[in-house]
Write a protein that holds these residues in place. Structure first.
Motif, PDB file in Angstrom:
ATOM      1  N   VAL A 146       0.843  -1.206   0.000  1.00  0.00           N
ATOM      2  CA  VAL A 146       0.000   0.000   0.000  1.00  0.00           C
ATOM      3  C   VAL A 146       0.873   1.248   0.000  1.00  0.00           C
ATOM      4  O   VAL A 146       0.625   2.195  -0.751  1.00  0.00           O
ATOM      5  CB  VAL A 146      -0.952  -0.019   1.224  1.00  0.00           C
ATOM      6  N   ALA A 147       1.931   1.232   0.822  1.00  0.00           N
ATOM      7  CA  ALA A 147       2.824   2.401   0.871  1.00  0.00           C
ATOM      8  C   ALA A 147       3.471   2.628  -0.490  1.00  0.00           C
ATOM      9  O   ALA A 147       3.559   3.770  -0.973  1.00  0.00           O
ATOM     10  CB  ALA A 147       3.899   2.189   1.939  1.00  0.00           C
ATOM     11  N   THR A 148       3.906   1.554  -1.125  1.00  0.00           N
ATOM     12  CA  THR A 148       4.565   1.672  -2.423  1.00  0.00           C
ATOM     13  C   THR A 148       3.616   2.274  -3.456  1.00  0.00           C
ATOM     14  O   THR A 148       3.982   3.188  -4.208  1.00  0.00           O
ATOM     15  CB  THR A 148       5.049   0.287  -2.896  1.00  0.00           C
ATOM     16  N   MET A 149       2.374   1.769  -3.472  1.00  0.00           N
ATOM     17  CA  MET A 149       1.408   2.292  -4.447  1.00  0.00           C
ATOM     18  C   MET A 149       1.062   3.743  -4.164  1.00  0.00           C
ATOM     19  O   MET A 149       0.916   4.541  -5.096  1.00  0.00           O
ATOM     20  CB  MET A 149       0.130   1.430  -4.450  1.00  0.00           C
ATOM     21  N   ASN A 189       1.667   6.503  -6.969  1.00  0.00           N
ATOM     22  CA  ASN A 189       0.522   7.297  -7.424  1.00  0.00           C
ATOM     23  C   ASN A 189       0.802   8.786  -7.286  1.00  0.00           C
ATOM     24  O   ASN A 189       0.528   9.564  -8.197  1.00  0.00           O
ATOM     25  CB  ASN A 189      -0.736   6.933  -6.632  1.00  0.00           C
ATOM     26  N   LEU A 190       1.357   9.159  -6.124  1.00  0.00           N
ATOM     27  CA  LEU A 190       1.671  10.568  -5.914  1.00  0.00           C
ATOM     28  C   LEU A 190       2.719  11.036  -6.924  1.00  0.00           C
ATOM     29  O   LEU A 190       2.560  12.081  -7.566  1.00  0.00           O
ATOM     30  CB  LEU A 190       2.206  10.776  -4.500  1.00  0.00           C
ATOM     31  N   ALA A 191       3.792  10.210  -7.058  1.00  0.00           N
ATOM     32  CA  ALA A 191       4.898  10.607  -7.919  1.00  0.00           C
ATOM     33  C   ALA A 191       4.447  10.722  -9.372  1.00  0.00           C
ATOM     34  O   ALA A 191       4.789  11.662 -10.075  1.00  0.00           O
ATOM     35  CB  ALA A 191       6.046   9.611  -7.787  1.00  0.00           C
ATOM     36  N   ARG A 192       3.645   9.727  -9.822  1.00  0.00           N
ATOM     37  CA  ARG A 192       3.233   9.708 -11.214  1.00  0.00           C
ATOM     38  C   ARG A 192       2.161  10.747 -11.502  1.00  0.00           C
ATOM     39  O   ARG A 192       2.090  11.309 -12.583  1.00  0.00           O
ATOM     40  CB  ARG A 192       2.734   8.323 -11.607  1.00  0.00           C
ATOM     41  N   GLY A 193       1.300  10.991 -10.518  1.00  0.00           N
ATOM     42  CA  GLY A 193       0.216  11.937 -10.704  1.00  0.00           C
ATOM     43  C   GLY A 193       0.735  13.365 -10.864  1.00  0.00           C
ATOM     44  O   GLY A 193      -0.037  14.287 -11.064  1.00  0.00           O
ATOM     45  N   GLY A 194       2.051  13.523 -10.714  1.00  0.00           N
ATOM     46  CA  GLY A 194       2.624  14.846 -10.866  1.00  0.00           C
ATOM     47  C   GLY A 194       2.459  15.699  -9.622  1.00  0.00           C
ATOM     48  O   GLY A 194       3.011  16.780  -9.522  1.00  0.00           O
ATOM     49  N   ALA A 195       1.689  15.193  -8.642  1.00  0.00           N
ATOM     50  CA  ALA A 195       1.516  15.953  -7.411  1.00  0.00           C
ATOM     51  C   ALA A 195       2.821  15.944  -6.631  1.00  0.00           C
ATOM     52  O   ALA A 195       3.589  14.988  -6.706  1.00  0.00           O
ATOM     53  CB  ALA A 195       0.405  15.334  -6.563  1.00  0.00           C
ATOM     54  N   ARG A 241      12.113  12.476  -5.992  1.00  0.00           N
ATOM     55  CA  ARG A 241      10.875  11.778  -5.635  1.00  0.00           C
ATOM     56  C   ARG A 241      10.591  10.716  -6.675  1.00  0.00           C
ATOM     57  O   ARG A 241       9.459  10.348  -6.923  1.00  0.00           O
ATOM     58  CB  ARG A 241       9.705  12.783  -5.549  1.00  0.00           C
ATOM     59  N   SER A 242      11.653  10.241  -7.341  1.00  0.00           N
ATOM     60  CA  SER A 242      11.445   9.273  -8.418  1.00  0.00           C
ATOM     61  C   SER A 242      11.254   7.869  -7.839  1.00  0.00           C
ATOM     62  O   SER A 242      11.712   7.566  -6.745  1.00  0.00           O
ATOM     63  CB  SER A 242      12.634   9.296  -9.380  1.00  0.00           C
ATOM     64  N   PRO A 243      10.540   7.019  -8.601  1.00  0.00           N
ATOM     65  CA  PRO A 243      10.153   5.698  -8.075  1.00  0.00           C
ATOM     66  C   PRO A 243      11.328   4.737  -7.919  1.00  0.00           C
ATOM     67  O   PRO A 243      11.255   3.838  -7.084  1.00  0.00           O
ATOM     68  CB  PRO A 243       9.180   5.147  -9.131  1.00  0.00           C
ATOM     69  N   LEU A 244      12.416   4.900  -8.683  1.00  0.00           N
ATOM     70  CA  LEU A 244      13.478   3.904  -8.670  1.00  0.00           C
ATOM     71  C   LEU A 244      14.109   3.715  -7.284  1.00  0.00           C
ATOM     72  O   LEU A 244      14.191   2.583  -6.786  1.00  0.00           O
ATOM     73  CB  LEU A 244      14.540   4.231  -9.728  1.00  0.00           C
ATOM     74  N   ALA A 301      -6.564   2.125  -8.737  1.00  0.00           N
ATOM     75  CA  ALA A 301      -5.413   1.676  -9.519  1.00  0.00           C
ATOM     76  C   ALA A 301      -5.733   1.700 -11.010  1.00  0.00           C
ATOM     77  O   ALA A 301      -6.818   1.303 -11.428  1.00  0.00           O
ATOM     78  CB  ALA A 301      -5.005   0.270  -9.093  1.00  0.00           C
ATOM     79  N   THR A 302      -4.804   2.190 -11.816  1.00  0.00           N
ATOM     80  CA  THR A 302      -5.006   2.212 -13.271  1.00  0.00           C
ATOM     81  C   THR A 302      -3.962   1.369 -13.995  1.00  0.00           C
ATOM     82  O   THR A 302      -4.263   0.674 -14.946  1.00  0.00           O
ATOM     83  CB  THR A 302      -4.938   3.655 -13.809  1.00  0.00           C
ATOM     84  N   SER A 303      -2.697   1.423 -13.536  1.00  0.00           N
ATOM     85  CA  SER A 303      -1.626   0.685 -14.220  1.00  0.00           C
ATOM     86  C   SER A 303      -1.699  -0.799 -13.856  1.00  0.00           C
ATOM     87  O   SER A 303      -2.256  -1.153 -12.820  1.00  0.00           O
ATOM     88  CB  SER A 303      -0.269   1.236 -13.801  1.00  0.00           C
ATOM     89  N   PRO A 304      -1.136  -1.652 -14.729  1.00  0.00           N
ATOM     90  CA  PRO A 304      -1.085  -3.086 -14.401  1.00  0.00           C
ATOM     91  C   PRO A 304      -0.373  -3.336 -13.079  1.00  0.00           C
ATOM     92  O   PRO A 304      -0.829  -4.149 -12.264  1.00  0.00           O
ATOM     93  CB  PRO A 304      -0.301  -3.697 -15.564  1.00  0.00           C
ATOM     94  N   LEU A 305       0.740  -2.635 -12.850  1.00  0.00           N
ATOM     95  CA  LEU A 305       1.475  -2.795 -11.597  1.00  0.00           C
ATOM     96  C   LEU A 305       0.597  -2.433 -10.406  1.00  0.00           C
ATOM     97  O   LEU A 305       0.538  -3.149  -9.400  1.00  0.00           O
ATOM     98  CB  LEU A 305       2.735  -1.918 -11.597  1.00  0.00           C
ATOM     99  N   GLY A 306      -0.135  -1.330 -10.552  1.00  0.00           N
ATOM    100  CA  GLY A 306      -1.013  -0.880  -9.469  1.00  0.00           C
ATOM    101  C   GLY A 306      -2.077  -1.909  -9.165  1.00  0.00           C
ATOM    102  O   GLY A 306      -2.405  -2.166  -7.997  1.00  0.00           O
ATOM    103  N   ILE A 307      -2.619  -2.527 -10.234  1.00  0.00           N
ATOM    104  CA  ILE A 307      -3.672  -3.515 -10.031  1.00  0.00           C
ATOM    105  C   ILE A 307      -3.116  -4.768  -9.343  1.00  0.00           C
ATOM    106  O   ILE A 307      -3.708  -5.291  -8.398  1.00  0.00           O
ATOM    107  CB  ILE A 307      -4.356  -3.859 -11.377  1.00  0.00           C
ATOM    108  N   VAL A 308      -1.924  -5.203  -9.799  1.00  0.00           N
ATOM    109  CA  VAL A 308      -1.317  -6.385  -9.187  1.00  0.00           C
ATOM    110  C   VAL A 308      -1.001  -6.128  -7.705  1.00  0.00           C
ATOM    111  O   VAL A 308      -1.364  -6.920  -6.829  1.00  0.00           O
ATOM    112  CB  VAL A 308      -0.031  -6.797  -9.944  1.00  0.00           C
ATOM    113  N   PHE A 309      -0.341  -4.982  -7.444  1.00  0.00           N
ATOM    114  CA  PHE A 309       0.010  -4.651  -6.056  1.00  0.00           C
ATOM    115  C   PHE A 309      -1.245  -4.484  -5.206  1.00  0.00           C
ATOM    116  O   PHE A 309      -1.320  -4.963  -4.080  1.00  0.00           O
ATOM    117  CB  PHE A 309       0.848  -3.356  -6.008  1.00  0.00           C
TER     118      PHE A 309
END
Lengths: 476, 98
Positions: free
Chosen positions: A113-116, A120-126, A193-196, B59-67
């Motif tokens: 949940v924390a990872t997602m 989500n925050l990082a990708r959403g541009g927020a 704030r990148s995901p890697l 969740a929208t991405s495949p990764l998001g759905i799997v996680f």
């Protein structure tokens, strides 16, 4: 009233139910209802969360919500099926590793949940605020450690990983991984704030969880599980903070703090600081000790037959039974209860001495004996019964070893030195029921077995006790 | 509460209070109930299921759905397994009938 306020009110009720449930879990009379009350709280919390899901009162996803909702239902049903099925089918002896597994998946969920949330925050541009850059990696780190550590704890209790695993520079390797995690975390908070780096931190935390638990001896697994339980609680609380969810904050924190207290209580019972449990590589010291001292191996033990032992028991006034993990493995609790019934019919007083860490978890013996309907007013805590051993004519040790090892009092080199033990050696006669002469879970010799007043009754604990009952019945 | 203190600060209050409640509420537990209590609190942190539901719903991405799906399954195992196994342990604490 808005949906959010309604949900918050429902969460408040759920939180109160959790607290009442935990309170009622503190007394044998009300414990079962306490568990039920907490479960009702959980049901309420899950129900109240439905309107908060995306697409109920907020905008739906561009492609529609149906698939995601369906997946949620599928996920809950699959999880419920696995959970209920394994909880129902597991043997009472395997309870500790079952708790470890359930704890581990909770930790894993918290990390996911924390990872997602972060992605989500990082990708959403927020903008990921500094505070989230602190708390999200925290959940991922602690949750992953709890997940991986619990799986190793399961493996150890199940017997897949027999001995403590040690290798050179173990502490240095763990330190290095921890340093790398800290560096990634600082990088996430201060520079990017990148995901890697987050994914790297997630993966390294899993490795850390494995490496942390591998060197710890199986005898210390209860403490490890209690600690990881508290870890999962904290990870869930941090997730609650990340998603602004009060129920998760309260539920997680309650477990985090009560779990920490329970861990401390367990370490106190063994008279060892938590750092000693986690970092001392218990088994290594034990192995060195065993090869170094040969005092036990030179002496001979005195075996006893079942009919001799039954005579000693039949003419005793007070018999104290010390149950240990061997009783759990042999599933001898019903036979032991029968033995005490037969003895009581003869007018012998029978008491049970319960060491705080007997078995694989605190209370493990209590659960098993309760299953066999041993009344719990016959079960005595260590402090309550240690002064009674002097009065006991016979002490019957059923599959216990380390908790009656005098080395804990006398040998400063012993890995269990300082742990309070049951003073079986104070009684007039000791009968030890044991499968063979293998050392206990801590891997060390036991002087008590070579004591002049100790007699060994070899064999499977269940068979041995059944034979004792048979002999006693014949005497009538 | 927004005008007086921020939401973040209010959550911090809740967090700190919950720490004390957690300590206080189990401080008088007899050893006999340590295992069921650990198992019962273990079920309570299954509340992470809520987090899984919220994440998967958006969740929208495949990764998001799997996680997200994994998180829901894990959380659900934690909740259902935890409460059922605790109940099984506690069933055994019935008094012996005379």
């Amino acid at each position: 009233m808005s949906v959010h306020s309604l949900a918050a009110l429902a969460y408040l009720v759920a939180a109160v139910l959790f607290i009442l449930g935990m309170k009622r879990l503190s007394s044998p009379e009300s414990a079962r209802s306490g568990n039920l009350i907490a479960a009702v709280g959980m049901l309420l919390a899950v129900g109240a969360t439905v309107p908060l899901m995306r697409g109920i009162v907020t905008d739906p996803l561009p492609h529609g919500q149906i698939r995601n909702y369906a997946l949620i239902v599928v996920g809950i049903v699959v999880g419920a099926f696995i959970g209920v099925k394994s909880a129902r089918s597991v043997k009472m002896t395997a309870m500790p590793q079952t708790v470890a597994i359930f704890n581990g998946v909770g930790g894993g969920a918290a990390a996911l949940v924390a990872t997602m949330d972060f992605l989500n925050l990082a990708r959403g541009g927020a903008a990921v605020t500094t505070i989230f850059a602190l708390t999200m990696p925290f959940s991922a780190l602690i949750g992953s450690v709890s997940f991986a550590g619990s799986m190793i704890a399961f493996g150890k209790l199940q017997g897949f990983v027999e001995k403590p695993v040690t290798y050179p520079l173990q502490q240095a390797v763990n330190g290095l991984i921890l340093a790398a995690i800290a560096a990634l975390w600082i990088y996430l908070v201060g520079f990017t704030r990148s995901p890697l780096p987050f994914a790297l931190l997630f993966a390294l935390s899993l490795v850390l969880g494995v490496l942390m638990v591998l060197p710890i001896g199986g005898a210390d697994m209860p403490v490890v599980i209690a600690l990881l339980n508290a870890f999962t609680g904290l990870a869930v609380a941090a997730d609650g903070y990340n998603t602004n969810n009060i129920a998760m904050i309260i539920g997680g924190t309650l477990v985090g703090s009560s779990g920490t207290l329970l861990t401390v209580l367990m370490c106190r019972a063994m008279n060892r600081p938590i750092t000693n449990v986690l970092f001392s590589a218990f088994g290594k010291a034990a192995g060195a000790l065993r090869s170094g001292s040969a005092d036990g191996s030179g002496k001979a033990v005195n075996p006893i037959t079942a009919d001799e032992a039954s005579i000693l028991l039949a003419y005793a006034q007070l018999v104290i039974i010390i149950p240990g993990y061997g009783l759990a493995v042999a599933r001898a609790q019903h036979e032991v209860r029968e033995l005490s019934d037969v003895l009581e019919e003869r007018g012998v007083e029978v008491r049970y001495a319960i060491h705080p860490v007997a078995g694989r978890m605190p209370g493990h013996m209590n659960v098993l004996l309760a299953e066999a309907n041993v009344p719990y007013d016959k079960l005595y805590d260590m402090d309550a019964i240690n002064s009674d051993f002097r009065r006991a004519d016979v002490t019957l040790v059923v599959g216990a070893n380390d908790v009656v090892n005098p080395a804990a009092n006398t040998d400063p080199g012993s890995p269990i030195y300082g742990m309070p033990i049951l003073k079986a050696a104070d009684s007039k006669q000791v009968i030890v029921l044991k499968r063979g002469m293998s050392p206990g879970f801590a891997g060390i010799e036991n002087e008590l077995f070579f004591d002049d007043k100790t007699r060994m009754l070899f064999g499977d604990a269940r068979d041995s006790v059944a034979r004792l009952v048979g002999e006693l019945r014949k005497m009538r | 509460m927004g005008g007086v203190i921020g939401v973040g600060l209010a959550l911090l209050y809740i967090f700190i209070m919950a720490i004390f409640v957690g300590f206080e509420v189990i401080s008088k537990v007899p050893v006999i109930l340590h295992t069921p209590l650990m198992s019962g609190t273990n079920a309570i942190h299954g509340i992470i299921l809520l987090g899984g539901m919220l994440v998967l719903a958006s969740a929208t991405s495949p990764l998001g759905i799997v996680f997200g799906l994994l998180a829901v399954i894990f959380g659900s195992i934690n909740v259902f397994g935890g409460f059922v196994v605790t109940d099984r342990m506690l069933q055994m604490f019935k008094r012996r009938k005379p």
